[in-house]
Scaffold this motif. Sequence first.
Motif, mmCIF file in Angstrom:
data_model
loop_
_atom_site.group_PDB
_atom_site.id
_atom_site.type_symbol
_atom_site.label_atom_id
_atom_site.label_comp_id
_atom_site.label_asym_id
_atom_site.label_seq_id
_atom_site.Cartn_x
_atom_site.Cartn_y
_atom_site.Cartn_z
ATOM 1 N N ASP A 184 0.812 -1.220 0.000
ATOM 2 C CA ASP A 184 0.000 0.000 0.000
ATOM 3 C C ASP A 184 0.844 1.268 0.000
ATOM 4 O O ASP A 184 0.313 2.370 -0.127
ATOM 5 N N SER A 185 2.156 1.119 0.151
ATOM 6 C CA SER A 185 3.026 2.295 0.187
ATOM 7 C C SER A 185 4.326 2.021 -0.558
ATOM 8 O O SER A 185 4.706 0.866 -0.780
ATOM 9 N N THR A 186 5.010 3.088 -0.927
ATOM 10 C CA THR A 186 6.302 2.980 -1.600
ATOM 11 C C THR A 186 7.322 2.352 -0.661
ATOM 12 O O THR A 186 7.342 2.648 0.548
ATOM 13 N N ILE A 187 8.190 1.511 -1.222
ATOM 14 C CA ILE A 187 9.140 0.748 -0.408
ATOM 15 C C ILE A 187 10.564 1.213 -0.668
ATOM 16 O O ILE A 187 10.945 1.482 -1.807
ATOM 17 N N ASP A 188 11.343 1.310 0.403
ATOM 18 C CA ASP A 188 12.789 1.513 0.277
ATOM 19 C C ASP A 188 13.375 0.149 -0.060
ATOM 20 O O ASP A 188 13.615 -0.680 0.823
ATOM 21 N N ARG A 189 13.595 -0.096 -1.338
ATOM 22 C CA ARG A 189 13.902 -1.449 -1.795
ATOM 23 C C ARG A 189 15.241 -1.977 -1.281
ATOM 24 O O ARG A 189 15.350 -3.127 -0.866
ATOM 25 N N GLU A 190 16.275 -1.150 -1.322
ATOM 26 C CA GLU A 190 17.592 -1.607 -0.868
ATOM 27 C C GLU A 190 17.572 -1.964 0.613
ATOM 28 O O GLU A 190 18.129 -2.980 1.030
ATOM 29 N N ASN A 191 16.909 -1.137 1.393
ATOM 30 C CA ASN A 191 16.814 -1.405 2.824
ATOM 31 C C ASN A 191 16.004 -2.663 3.085
ATOM 32 O O ASN A 191 16.349 -3.477 3.955
ATOM 33 N N LEU A 192 14.930 -2.845 2.299
ATOM 34 C CA LEU A 192 14.098 -4.032 2.478
ATOM 35 C C LEU A 192 14.873 -5.305 2.145
ATOM 36 O O LEU A 192 14.777 -6.302 2.875
ATOM 37 N N ILE A 193 15.637 -5.285 1.075
ATOM 38 C CA ILE A 193 16.439 -6.454 0.703
ATOM 39 C C ILE A 193 17.407 -6.811 1.832
ATOM 40 O O ILE A 193 17.544 -7.984 2.207
#
Length: 250
Positions: free
Chosen positions: A69-78
């Motif tokens: 439902d929201s934009t993701i900080d992809r590098e941090n999530l990985i």
Amino acid sequence: MLPLRYFIELSYHGKRYHGWQRQPNAITVQESLERAFSMVLRTPIHITGAGRTDTGVHAKQMYAHFDSDSTIDRENLIYRLNAFLPEDIAVYRIIPVAEDAHARFDATSRTYEYWINPVKNPFLEGLSYYNRNPLNVEKMNEVAQLLLGYQDFQCFSKSKTDVKTYFCDIKNAVWERCGDKLVFTITADRFLRNMVRAIVGTLLDAGQEKSSEENVKNILKSKNRSKAGVSVPAHGLYLTRIEYPYIKEE
């Protein structure tokens, strides 16, 4: 606002898992991923895979998708996911895609490898099929080329499989020696359950002079699973590549 859709590129060692798809009372890759994503993002996350690998099968490259439902900080999530996931599952990329993109239905091709080692090797234990029998690789390649002339592969499908069609478009099927290993690579638009392992078992029969080209043609025409070779062990099978028209390799 519509949910944002993301693709996940990942890999896993299949030994501990009862395949990809979530099951009651069994550990699966999908369940492990959904648990990790839900914990890290602090909301229930459902993940849809590009396909279903069977118990014990490995994936060097697998894709799946999920919505947020929201934009993701992809590098941090990985980074956080890989810290949370077990050591035999790794996430490499999270890719924003169109809201109607689908990891399973949009894939244009899938590639599998099957590894055979003719000499006992403790470092390949659980990662390849140890087969001491002499094999005529040239004959196996000749028979493998027959697959490219057919579309109906019911003879290699697991019995009582609920599918609408047994048609597959095989684009490539070849055996190659890679160091100490013998590797079978096969690419198609889709695969049936147990199909690759049944094909390998049938080709091994040809390589051991137990079957001929004519016999394999009759197997293909029969549409009968009992006519084909036995399924080789799952631990030698790898999903190695999935292609999409809108995903570029890095």
